[in-house]
Design an enzyme around this catalytic site. Structure first.
Site, PDB file in Angstrom:
ATOM      1  N   GLU A 115       0.886   5.103  -6.635  1.00 54.27           N
ATOM      2  CA  GLU A 115       0.182   3.957  -6.063  1.00 54.27           C
ATOM      3  C   GLU A 115      -0.576   3.274  -7.198  1.00 54.27           C
ATOM      4  OE1 GLU A 115      -0.976   4.782  -1.489  1.00 54.27           O
ATOM      5  OE2 GLU A 115      -2.079   5.994  -2.924  1.00 54.27           O
ATOM      6  N   GLU A 162       0.047  11.253   7.873  1.00 54.41           N
ATOM      7  CA  GLU A 162       0.436  10.995   6.495  1.00 54.41           C
ATOM      8  C   GLU A 162      -0.274  12.024   5.634  1.00 54.41           C
ATOM      9  OE1 GLU A 162       0.380   7.414   3.125  1.00 54.41           O
ATOM     10  OE2 GLU A 162      -0.843   7.237   4.930  1.00 54.41           O
TER      11      GLU A 162
END
Length: 242
Positions: free
Chosen positions: A223, A138
């Protein structure tokens, strides 16, 4: 380049029809898919909605409104767009991966804890869902990180120059994949126009990522941890050229 504020009238119907409030609601948006992805909402209390403003060619505009409390160190959501075209290419075959992202907070609370970031997924196979058994890496690129939040793992470099900016690199494991997060060392980057290949080349040459890995997905969004905000993505585009 398409700017959301231009020709806004053409998207009025789309806005009223495509505001999402459900935890995992998604909508197609031209060459992208816009998703709420409130995957961590159980760690706090609050709500979030995301709205498609419009799209033109390989460019998309959208915004998200959120208010979250409790669990200050837990991510509540990653409202994002995923490119349906920039995927399935081996790192060694990429000649360029141009991207441009212009965004702003139209409003935000004091003490907000949130990032604005790319979430790019590598794997051994050409296809695979993000954050799944098919994921090897990621790769995050934080254009903003507010409220003292930190990526997964620990910081391993400081002010590393890549693609005309400097980055603090963080590294650590998560489930079955490795997380490598480039965090802007100079504060918010609200107008970002680079070739992502510069990051990919650095990962291969300096961080041991195999050039045989495939780009399985490129997502961009925010986020949210705690606070409240209205984040407006004026325009975003990405492509991979072989």
């Amino acid at each position: 380049m398409f700017i959301a504020g231009l020709a806004l009238g053409a998207f009025v119907a789309a806005v009223s029809a495509q505001t999402m409030t459900g935890q995992f609601d998604c909508e197609p948006a031209g060459g992208f898919t816009l998703c709420q992805n409130l995957w961590g909402k159980a760690a706090g209390v609050g709500s979030q909605s995301s709205t498609l403003v419009g799209f033109e060619g390989n460019t998309v505009s959208w915004f998200t409104n959120w208010t979250w409390a409790n669990g200050p160190n837990n991510v509540k959501s990653y409202a994002n767009v995923l490119s349906t075209a920039a995927q399935g290419v081996q790192l060694s075959a990429i000649k360029s991966a141009p991207t441009a992202w212009s965004w702003q907070y139209d409003a935000k609370s004091q003490g907000i804890r949130a990032d604005v970031s790319y979430d790019i997924w590598f794997g051994k196979a050409a296809s695979g869902q993000p954050a799944s058994s098919a994921s090897s890496y990621e790769i995050m690129i934080w254009l903003s990180g507010l409220g003292g939040i930190q990526p997964v793992g620990s910081q391993i470099t400081t002010a590393t120059p890549i693609a005309g900016h400097t980055w603090n690199l963080w590294k650590g494991p998560n489930a079955n994949w490795q997380v490598l997060s480039f965090v802007s060392s100079t504060g918010d980057i609200t107008d970002f126009n680079v070739d992502l290949k510069a990051f990919f080349d650095y990962l291969v040459s300096s961080q041991g990522v195999a050039s045989t890995q495939f780009v399985q997905a490129i997502q961009t969004g925010t986020e949210a941890f705690t606070g409240s905000a209205n984040l407006f993505i004026k325009n975003f585009t990405v492509s991979i050229n072989q």
